[in-house]
Design a protein around this motif. Structure first.
Motif, PDB file in Angstrom:
ATOM      1  N   PHE A  29      46.393  32.530  52.196  1.00 56.34           N
ATOM      2  CA  PHE A  29      45.236  31.961  52.896  1.00 56.34           C
ATOM      3  C   PHE A  29      44.614  30.821  52.103  1.00 56.34           C
ATOM      4  CE2 PHE A  29      40.660  31.748  53.560  1.00 56.34           C
ATOM      5  CZ  PHE A  29      40.611  31.496  54.918  1.00 56.34           C
ATOM      6  N   THR A  30      44.452  30.995  50.785  1.00 58.50           N
ATOM      7  CA  THR A  30      43.799  29.968  49.976  1.00 58.50           C
ATOM      8  C   THR A  30      44.561  28.658  50.046  1.00 58.50           C
ATOM      9  OG1 THR A  30      42.929  31.651  48.472  1.00 58.50           O
ATOM     10  CG2 THR A  30      42.977  29.389  47.676  1.00 58.50           C
ATOM     11  N   CYS A  31      45.879  28.727  49.895  1.00 58.47           N
ATOM     12  CA  CYS A  31      46.709  27.514  49.970  1.00 58.47           C
ATOM     13  C   CYS A  31      46.720  26.946  51.385  1.00 58.47           C
ATOM     14  CB  CYS A  31      48.127  27.843  49.500  1.00 58.47           C
ATOM     15  SG  CYS A  31      49.297  26.474  49.619  1.00 58.47           S
ATOM     16  N   TRP A  32      46.794  27.820  52.375  1.00 61.28           N
ATOM     17  CA  TRP A  32      46.867  27.382  53.770  1.00 61.28           C
ATOM     18  C   TRP A  32      45.578  26.709  54.222  1.00 61.28           C
ATOM     19  CZ3 TRP A  32      43.972  29.378  57.934  1.00 61.28           C
ATOM     20  CH2 TRP A  32      44.400  28.985  59.207  1.00 61.28           C
ATOM     21  N   SER A  33      44.439  27.261  53.827  1.00 63.53           N
ATOM     22  CA  SER A  33      43.148  26.746  54.292  1.00 63.53           C
ATOM     23  C   SER A  33      42.842  25.360  53.740  1.00 63.53           C
ATOM     24  CB  SER A  33      42.023  27.718  53.912  1.00 63.53           C
ATOM     25  OG  SER A  33      41.947  27.881  52.508  1.00 63.53           O
ATOM     26  N   ARG A  34      43.503  24.966  52.641  1.00 65.79           N
ATOM     27  CA  ARG A  34      43.272  23.626  52.092  1.00 65.79           C
ATOM     28  C   ARG A  34      43.786  22.537  53.014  1.00 65.79           C
ATOM     29  NH1 ARG A  34      45.488  24.896  45.965  1.00 65.79           N
ATOM     30  NH2 ARG A  34      43.812  26.352  45.344  1.00 65.79           N
ATOM     31  N   VAL A  75      32.010  21.303  62.105  1.00 61.25           N
ATOM     32  CA  VAL A  75      30.901  22.166  61.683  1.00 61.25           C
ATOM     33  C   VAL A  75      30.278  22.900  62.858  1.00 61.25           C
ATOM     34  CG1 VAL A  75      28.630  22.215  60.600  1.00 61.25           C
ATOM     35  CG2 VAL A  75      30.424  20.736  59.670  1.00 61.25           C
ATOM     36  N   GLY A  76      29.922  22.182  63.914  1.00 61.22           N
ATOM     37  CA  GLY A  76      29.247  22.826  65.035  1.00 61.22           C
ATOM     38  C   GLY A  76      27.934  23.451  64.596  1.00 61.22           C
ATOM     39  N   SER A  77      27.739  24.727  64.875  1.00 60.29           N
ATOM     40  CA  SER A  77      26.518  25.423  64.474  1.00 60.29           C
ATOM     41  C   SER A  77      26.538  25.796  62.998  1.00 60.29           C
ATOM     42  CB  SER A  77      26.330  26.693  65.311  1.00 60.29           C
ATOM     43  OG  SER A  77      27.381  27.615  65.063  1.00 60.29           O
ATOM     44  N   TRP A 131      35.444  20.467  55.564  1.00 59.86           N
ATOM     45  CA  TRP A 131      34.616  19.998  56.663  1.00 59.86           C
ATOM     46  C   TRP A 131      33.987  18.630  56.383  1.00 59.86           C
ATOM     47  CZ3 TRP A 131      29.248  19.586  55.672  1.00 59.86           C
ATOM     48  CH2 TRP A 131      28.798  20.212  54.499  1.00 59.86           C
ATOM     49  N   MET A 132      34.223  18.112  55.168  1.00 60.58           N
ATOM     50  CA  MET A 132      33.775  16.771  54.816  1.00 60.58           C
ATOM     51  C   MET A 132      34.751  16.204  53.792  1.00 60.58           C
ATOM     52  SD  MET A 132      30.133  15.508  53.198  1.00 60.58           S
ATOM     53  CE  MET A 132      29.219  16.073  54.620  1.00 60.58           C
ATOM     54  N   GLY A 133      35.332  15.066  54.095  1.00 63.01           N
ATOM     55  CA  GLY A 133      36.310  14.489  53.185  1.00 63.01           C
ATOM     56  C   GLY A 133      37.703  15.064  53.417  1.00 63.01           C
ATOM     57  N   GLN A 134      38.565  14.934  52.400  1.00 61.79           N
ATOM     58  CA  GLN A 134      39.960  15.347  52.521  1.00 61.79           C
ATOM     59  C   GLN A 134      40.256  16.693  51.873  1.00 61.79           C
ATOM     60  OE1 GLN A 134      42.102  13.564  54.390  1.00 61.79           O
ATOM     61  NE2 GLN A 134      40.358  12.211  54.830  1.00 61.79           N
ATOM     62  N   SER A 135      39.295  17.258  51.175  1.00 60.48           N
ATOM     63  CA  SER A 135      39.499  18.549  50.513  1.00 60.48           C
ATOM     64  C   SER A 135      38.184  19.305  50.487  1.00 60.48           C
ATOM     65  CB  SER A 135      40.051  18.359  49.091  1.00 60.48           C
ATOM     66  OG  SER A 135      39.198  17.523  48.325  1.00 60.48           O
ATOM     67  N   SER A 136      38.250  20.586  50.153  1.00 61.49           N
ATOM     68  CA  SER A 136      37.048  21.423  50.156  1.00 61.49           C
ATOM     69  C   SER A 136      36.188  21.144  48.925  1.00 61.49           C
ATOM     70  CB  SER A 136      37.449  22.893  50.191  1.00 61.49           C
ATOM     71  OG  SER A 136      38.114  23.257  48.988  1.00 61.49           O
TER      72      SER A 136
END
Length: 277
Positions: free
Chosen positions: A202-207, A213-215, A226-231
């Motif tokens: 999951f950690t590798c996949w979520s990157r 964002v929504g709510s 959700w902002m930029g190219q990485s977390s």
């Protein structure tokens, strides 16, 4: 009199079933081995069950038993009832990583014409060979990477198929992150469930997953892109290390999503000048 008529009818049906199986074997050329078959009785006396087994020429089985490798009978809601199936599938999935690496080794040895002939130099890096032809490779593909992609597909389906039965089973057994969207990573050492191998990427996949964002209730502040190219966890590892709000949603960390936004980062200690800047 009624019982005798019923018993005679049951015997007649069994004899008809026996004849059908014999005709099937003659027509198809297959042999029906009744000696490996069994009769299971439900709410029947032992002598009645024995009589019907003798008519068919097969043995007697008891519930629960296995059919095509799957258990039949017993408490279907019990976790222990499904443990043999889960353990069997889990062993196969856990062994796949070793199998994938062994297959890649065979592919490398075949490419460089080595078969127990001593060590030979590889003329081209294997990572380059695995690339697509338009990128300068031979398009052989990376088995380990392909396996991770297939596992990641199940994580993607977990996000989309929220109304499915299998999603409910995974959610109830392993739980979700605080955002209520992503499945928790299975860390139990003695757990051989298939979802353990899936969740651990999951950690590798979520990157590689970007979200809107929504709510802010279903998006994690630190871990999601959700902002930029990485977390933020990747961009600011020192801040992430001292943050207490791991896997927390944006909405839970923001006092208000209306401008100007104020954040509650909840660090475990005061930040130094370099971290604050």
């Amino acid at each position: 009199m009624v019982d005798r008529a019923k018993e005679a009818g049951d015997e007649s049906q069994l004899l008809n079933l026996h004849s059908i199986l014999r005709l099937f074997g003659i027509i198809s050329g297959l042999k029906v081995n009744l000696g490996k078959s069994g009769v299971v009785g439900i709410n029947m006396q032992q002598d009645q069950l024995q009589n019907r087994a003798s008519l068919l020429g097969c043995g007697i089985e008891l519930l629960p038993f296995k059919y095509l490798g799957l258990p039949l009978g017993g408490n279907l809601r019990s976790e222990a009832f499904w443990s043999p199936v889960v353990e069997k599938v889990g062993k196969r999935l856990e062994g796949w990583v070793k199998v994938a690496k062994s297959l890649e080794k065979l592919m490398r040895d075949f490419l460089w014409e080595r078969k127990d002939e001593g060590k030979k130099d590889h003329l081209v890096n294997w990572e380059l060979v695995s690339l697509l032809k338009e990128n300068g490779g031979l398009a052989i593909g990376n088995i380990v990477a392909r396996n991770m992609a297939l596992l990641g597909k199940w994580l993607w389906r977990f996000l989309l198929e929220v109304d499915s039965v299998w999603h409910s089973v995974i959610r109830s057994k392993y739980g979700t992150h605080d955002n209520g969207r992503d499945s928790r990573v299975v860390l139990r050492g003695n757990c051989r469930a298939p979802w353990k191998s899936i969740s651990q990427i999951f950690t590798c996949w979520s990157r590689h997953l970007s979200v809107r964002v929504g709510s802010g209730e279903l998006v994690r502040f630190w871990e999601d892109v959700w902002m930029g190219q990485s977390s933020f966890a990747v961009d600011f590892p020192h801040l992430y290390k001292v943050a207490r709000s791991h896997n927390s949603s944006i909405a839970s960390m923001a006092c208000s999503l209306l401008a100007p936004i104020s954040w509650n980062f909840d660090f475990s200690r005061n930040l130094n000048d370099m971290e604050a800047s």
